[in-house]
Scaffold this active site. Structure first.
Site, PDB file in Angstrom:
ATOM      1  N   GLY A 243       0.778  -0.950   0.094  1.00  0.00           N
ATOM      2  CA  GLY A 243      -0.095   0.194  -0.018  1.00  0.00           C
ATOM      3  C   GLY A 243       0.936   1.223   0.028  1.00  0.00           C
TER       4      GLY A 243
ATOM      5  CE  LYS B  65      -3.693 -12.392   4.627  1.00  0.00           C
ATOM      6  NZ  LYS B  65      -4.158 -11.994   6.050  1.00  0.00           N
TER       7      LYS B  65
ATOM      8  CB  ALA C 187      -8.110   5.894   0.676  1.00  0.00           C
TER       9      ALA C 187
ATOM     10  CD  GLU D 152     -12.580  13.903   3.624  1.00  0.00           C
ATOM     11  OE1 GLU D 152     -11.992  13.599   4.674  1.00  0.00           O
ATOM     12  OE2 GLU D 152     -12.326  13.652   2.404  1.00  0.00           O
TER      13      GLU D 152
ATOM     14  CG  HIS E 224     -16.273   6.172   7.624  1.00  0.00           C
ATOM     15  ND1 HIS E 224     -17.353   6.804   7.057  1.00  0.00           N
ATOM     16  CD2 HIS E 224     -15.223   7.030   7.135  1.00  0.00           C
ATOM     17  CE1 HIS E 224     -17.415   7.824   6.409  1.00  0.00           C
ATOM     18  NE2 HIS E 224     -15.904   7.852   6.151  1.00  0.00           N
TER      19      HIS E 224
ATOM     20  NE  ARG F 109     -13.709   9.956   8.959  1.00  0.00           N
ATOM     21  CZ  ARG F 109     -12.685   9.275   8.327  1.00  0.00           C
ATOM     22  NH1 ARG F 109     -11.956   8.372   8.475  1.00  0.00           N
ATOM     23  NH2 ARG F 109     -12.558   9.749   6.901  1.00  0.00           N
TER      24      ARG F 109
ATOM     25  CD  GLU G 175      -5.374   1.023   9.198  1.00  0.00           C
ATOM     26  OE1 GLU G 175      -6.652   0.551   9.969  1.00  0.00           O
ATOM     27  OE2 GLU G 175      -5.572   1.136   8.002  1.00  0.00           O
TER      28      GLU G 175
ATOM     29  NE  ARG H 132      -7.831   7.417   9.532  1.00  0.00           N
ATOM     30  CZ  ARG H 132      -8.601   7.858   8.475  1.00  0.00           C
ATOM     31  NH1 ARG H 132      -8.228   9.068   8.158  1.00  0.00           N
ATOM     32  NH2 ARG H 132      -9.288   7.198   7.924  1.00  0.00           N
TER      33      ARG H 132
ATOM     34  CG  LEU I  83      -4.401   7.901   1.891  1.00  0.00           C
ATOM     35  CD1 LEU I  83      -4.712   8.344   0.529  1.00  0.00           C
ATOM     36  CD2 LEU I  83      -3.832   6.485   1.602  1.00  0.00           C
TER      37      LEU I  83
END
Length: 431
Positions: A13, A34, A45, A111, A225, A267, A352, A363, A369
């Site tokens: 990632g 994996k 994302a 956001e 979320h 959130r 992460e 968060r 990211l």
């Protein structure tokens, strides 16, 4: 089969790919995934990447992050995140990430819990675009080899020194010996019934850390979320309805059409209100209404969300979107310093899987990211400076009952989280 390399990176990632690109070009780097190479949470994302709007915004960016994290953050980590955000976003642009722009330059959206517009984005698939660009750049490097369908099941070590990893490929053991090992294995969403994460992301790096007495931190800090697309089917990945939808003016309403919360609160707060509203109205979900926005705007700004909802019979320009909270992000993880160094020598953790303390208990939107970028770059620079003094070491090989070993790794993590967070026990997938 054995592989010998300078640096082993577990995960492909944003944190794994970006660390590879920041390591010296004369190092032999082995990356393993994996599953398929792009089968990671980065590619899922949607919203974007937070970035300070110049030097004057750094203080406010820090304050927003601390407030969202309930001031349980590592303040030094947060300051680093904000200060180094600009150079890392600029580097992404140089690598080819074509964030939204206008005649004045980058376009910034907003956001939840951000005081101002400070999020750069690419349509509603920012992570996918970042993943594509980083991966394309990695493939151009002659010193980097990538192996798919390699699963890390344990660390190779001598005392408290990491000397590589034990992996499986087609039910065969592969020992990878390395001077330095980087864990970029992602979060824990795959052990939850309802999660926006890839199902194969099952906290492997963290369970392996627990098995090897590598320090971990804040394993009870789990973020849900507020707005995942609601379906009756459990044990499947939930489609995320990005927070940027609310940032652009989407309204949360109950089954009576009544708005019940400020959509741009942090959130965890919005999630709490939604859960309370579901109980109050005896409904399995609430709705996110964007019908006040034009269809033209929605199809251009949120093309992926528009298409995905349409597949499920929802035209978001007319119909409210059924949404409900789902596990989304893990703020805890392997305890690391400001360069991603773990408590085990020669072992780093980025993204992460790590706990830099930057997120605190909750968060701030679009900081994920960014964390993967900032701290993997810092760690890679440290590795570059120190790796010349390290050497490959080989330890005694071990025999593993593979199925039992993988299951026991997962059980270690589930049992630990259940002990720390009994309130979410029913959300976990049992072994």
């Amino acid at each position: 089969m054995d592989i010998i390399t300078d640096v082993l990176i577990v995960g492909t990632g944003v944190a794994g790919l970006y660390s590879a690109l920041n390591l010296n070009k004369d190092l032999n780097i082995t990356m393993i995934s994996k599953g398929k190479i792009d089968e990671c949470n980065t590619a899922l994302a949607q919203g974007g990447i937070s970035v300070a709007r110049g030097y004057d915004d750094i203080k406010l960016f820090v304050e927003d992050t601390l407030k969202a994290g309930k001031h349980k953050n590592n303040t030094e980590s947060v300051k680093i995140l904000a200060k180094e955000s600009i150079e890392n976003v600029n580097k992404l642009c140089e690598l080819g990430v074509d964030f939204e722009r206008n005649q004045e330059g980058l376009v910034f959206t907003r956001e939840g819990a951000h005081s101002i517009n400070r999020i750069v984005y690419y349509k509603d698939i920012t992570g996918k675009r970042v993943e594509e660009v980083l991966l394309n750049n990695v493939k151009l490097q002659n010193n980097i080899n990538i192996y798919e369908n390699f699963e890390l099941i344990d660390m190779l070590k001598i005392g408290n020194k990491c000397i590589g990893g034990v992996c499986t490929k087609d039910n065969e053991i592969v020992n990878i010996y390395a001077k330095v090992t980087i864990l970029a294995t992602g979060g824990i969403g795959g052990i939850f019934k309802n999660s926006t994460n890839q199902r194969l992301i099952t906290g492997d790096g963290i369970s392996i850390a627990l098995r090897n007495d590598i320090k971990v931190k804040n394993l009870n800090y789990i973020q849900f979320h507020p707005t995942a697309f609601f379906t009756e089917n459990s044990n499947c990945r939930k489609f995320l309805i990005s927070e940027s939808v609310r940032g652009e003016g989407g309204k949360l309403i109950n089954n009576k059409g009544e708005r019940f919360v400020d959509e741009l609160l942090p959130r965890d707060v919005v999630t709490k209100y939604i859960c309370e509203e579901k109980i109050k109205t005896n409904c399995k979900h609430v709705y996110l209404d964007v019908s006040s926005m034009s269809k033209d705007f929605l199809t251009k700004r949120f093309p992926n969300i528009y298409k995905e909802c349409l597949k499920n019979g929802i035209d978001i320009s007319k119909d409210p979107i059924p949404v409900s909270p789902a596990q989304h992000y893990f703020m805890g993880g392997i305890d690391v310093d400001l360069y991603g160094q773990t408590s085990m020598d020669n072992l780093y953790a980025f993204g992460e899987v790590s706990c830099t303390g930057v997120h605190g208990e909750n968060r701030l939107a679009s900081n994920s990211l960014l964390e993967g970028l900032v701290f993997s770059q810092r760690g890679s620079q440290k590795i570059n400076n120190e790796i010349k003094n390290k050497k490959i070491e080989v330890a005694k090989k071990f025999n593993y009952n593979l199925d039992n070993y993988k299951d026991s790794n997962k059980k270690i993590l589930i049992d630990t989280i259940s002990r720390l967070r009994g309130d979410i026990k029913n959300e976990l997938v049992t072994c």
